[in-house]
Enzyme design. Structure first.
Site, PDB file in Angstrom:
ATOM      1  N   THR A 263      15.221  -1.954  51.376  1.00  0.00           N
ATOM      2  CA  THR A 263      16.094  -1.461  50.313  1.00  0.00           C
ATOM      3  C   THR A 263      15.332  -1.110  49.041  1.00  0.00           C
ATOM      4  OG1 THR A 263      17.819  -2.901  51.149  1.00  0.00           O
ATOM      5  CG2 THR A 263      18.062  -2.162  48.883  1.00  0.00           C
TER       6      THR A 263
ATOM      7  N   ASP B 189      13.341  -0.283  58.025  1.00  0.00           N
ATOM      8  CA  ASP B 189      14.220  -1.395  57.692  1.00  0.00           C
ATOM      9  C   ASP B 189      13.500  -2.603  58.275  1.00  0.00           C
ATOM     10  OD1 ASP B 189      17.558  -1.923  57.320  1.00  0.00           O
ATOM     11  OD2 ASP B 189      16.379  -3.447  58.360  1.00  0.00           O
TER      12      ASP B 189
HETATM   13  N1  ASP Z   1      17.973  -4.392  55.784  1.00  0.00           N
HETATM   14  C1  ASP Z   1      17.072  -4.369  54.677  1.00  0.00           C
HETATM   15  C2  ASP Z   1      15.699  -4.742  55.185  1.00  0.00           C
HETATM   16  O1  ASP Z   1      15.440  -5.896  55.426  1.00  0.00           O
HETATM   17  C3  ASP Z   1      17.512  -5.288  53.609  1.00  0.00           C
HETATM   18  C4  ASP Z   1      16.586  -5.336  52.433  1.00  0.00           C
HETATM   19  O2  ASP Z   1      15.670  -4.599  52.279  1.00  0.00           O
HETATM   20  O3  ASP Z   1      16.807  -6.175  51.592  1.00  0.00           O
HETATM   21  O4  ASP Z   1      14.886  -3.866  55.346  1.00  0.00           O
END
Ligand code: ASP
Length: 344
Positions: A16, A59
């Site tokens: 993110t 991700d």
């Molecule tokens: N789904 C994302 C990831 O772990 C969540 C984040 O970045 O906080 O890549």
């Protein structure tokens, strides 16, 4: 003490944190070569930052041992050029990556700080800028002898610097997404960054860093629950080539005392699988002598994971088996602290 000639390598893996809103309001990953455009605060830091990114940012649900090797390679190739490393990583598997890197980067004498955010850097209320900027500052912080203040793999999140292999993700949306329940925090960022130096991993500074690339993924996790069946357990235990199991038990390391349960676990032990008992609780440790339900596991050869996290236990088993250690050597090393991951 800040070193104004210092330089940090920022490694963007995805998650993110590295996202910005485009003109349509959609989130997309941005090119880290343009980091300063999106995070202008970085221009005011008195040291240099260079960046490198995964060809395809991921991700962190897609993080895997192969990508850990890639991270180790990036760090090894750049080790002498930089004072410290900051890895921007999705939060979902950050604790696993931090644990794995803590074993794969042996004798570190420079900081490797993982951070990320719950809200993309391009959102107004983002927690990403704060996390990133402070992680960068920590990565170049030196003591009065010019040595890195925190020469270990850490996670920095919401003002707290934690030992990476002690950390777990505890919240899916709160900014305080990580906690290190079984080891105190290493530093806290307030108006200044306060370090607890006695808690930082101090290895003799003359040891040469070693970069490890061997992992064996023939390990798994079993989380027991009321109603778990012998069939399920047996199916897992008979997975071909399985070498290690992290058994997540209740409380202080307790599991069903029924003969059916102990028989299946014993089958695994007799097959040569190393079974490590860790607690399902976020905090506290396994004490197999405390209850009969734990003692029974000990009697058949299950190993106490003490206060290690599941994330660190999985990574450590992969690391030890990856290096071709025998079952007994793995068992012995699982009881030792290799990178501060367990209280001994
Ligand atoms: N789904 C994302 C990831 O772990 C969540 C984040 O970045 O906080 O890549």
């Amino acid at each position: 003490m800040l070193d104004f000639n210092a330089c940090v390598l920022l490694i963007y893996t995805g998650g993110t944190v590295g996202m910005i809103e485009d003109a349509t309001g959609a989130l997309r990953t941005f090119d880290f070569n343009h980091l300063k455009k999106y995070v202008p605060e970085i221009n005011r830091l008195n040291f240099n930052i260079e960046s490198i990114q995964f060809e395809v940012p991921i991700d962190s649900s897609d993080m895997n041992p192969e990508k850990w090797l890639h991270l180790v390679k990036i760090i090894e190739e750049n080790y002498n050029k930089y004072d410290g490393f900051v890895i921007l990583h999705g939060t979902d598997t950050m604790a696993y990556s931090a644990s794995a890197l803590s074993f794969m980067l042996e004798n570190l004498n420079k900081p490797v700080i993982l951070t990320g955010s719950q809200l993309p850097i391009g959102k107004i209320r983002t927690d990403g800028k704060e996390n990133l900027i402070t992680a960068l500052e920590i990565a170049v912080d030196k003591n009065e002898n010019g040595e890195a203040v925190v020469p270990e793999v850490c996670i920095f999140f919401q003002n707290l610097l934690m030992r990476g292999n002690r950390t777990i993700k505890v919240n899916a949306d709160n900014f305080r997404a990580f906690n290190s329940f079984n080891y105190p925090i290493l530093a806290e960022a307030g108006t200044y960054i306060r370090y607890w130096n006695d808690l930082v991993l101090h290895r003799p500074r003359n040891l040469k860093p070693k970069f490890h690339y061997l992992l064996d993924t023939n390990v798994t996790v079993i989380r027991i629950f009321p109603g778990i069946s012998a069939e399920t357990l047996r199916a897992i235990i008979h997975i071909p080539h399985l070498k290690g199991i992290v058994l997540e038990t209740y409380g202080a390391g307790n599991a069903p005392t029924g003969k059916w349960f102990l028989d299946v676990i014993k089958e695994g032990i007799d097959k040569g699988i190393v079974i490590v008992n860790v607690t399902q609780c976020a905090s506290g440790s396994v004490e197999m002598n405390r209850y009969q339900a734990g003692q029974a596991l000990k009697d058949i050869g299950v190993l106490s994971g003490n206060d290690v996290t599941t994330e660190a236990a999985v990574a450590k088993l992969m690391f030890l088996f990856g290096h071709g250690l025998s079952r007994d050597e793995v068992k012995c090393n699982m009881q030792l602290s290799l990178a501060g991951e367990i209280t001994v």
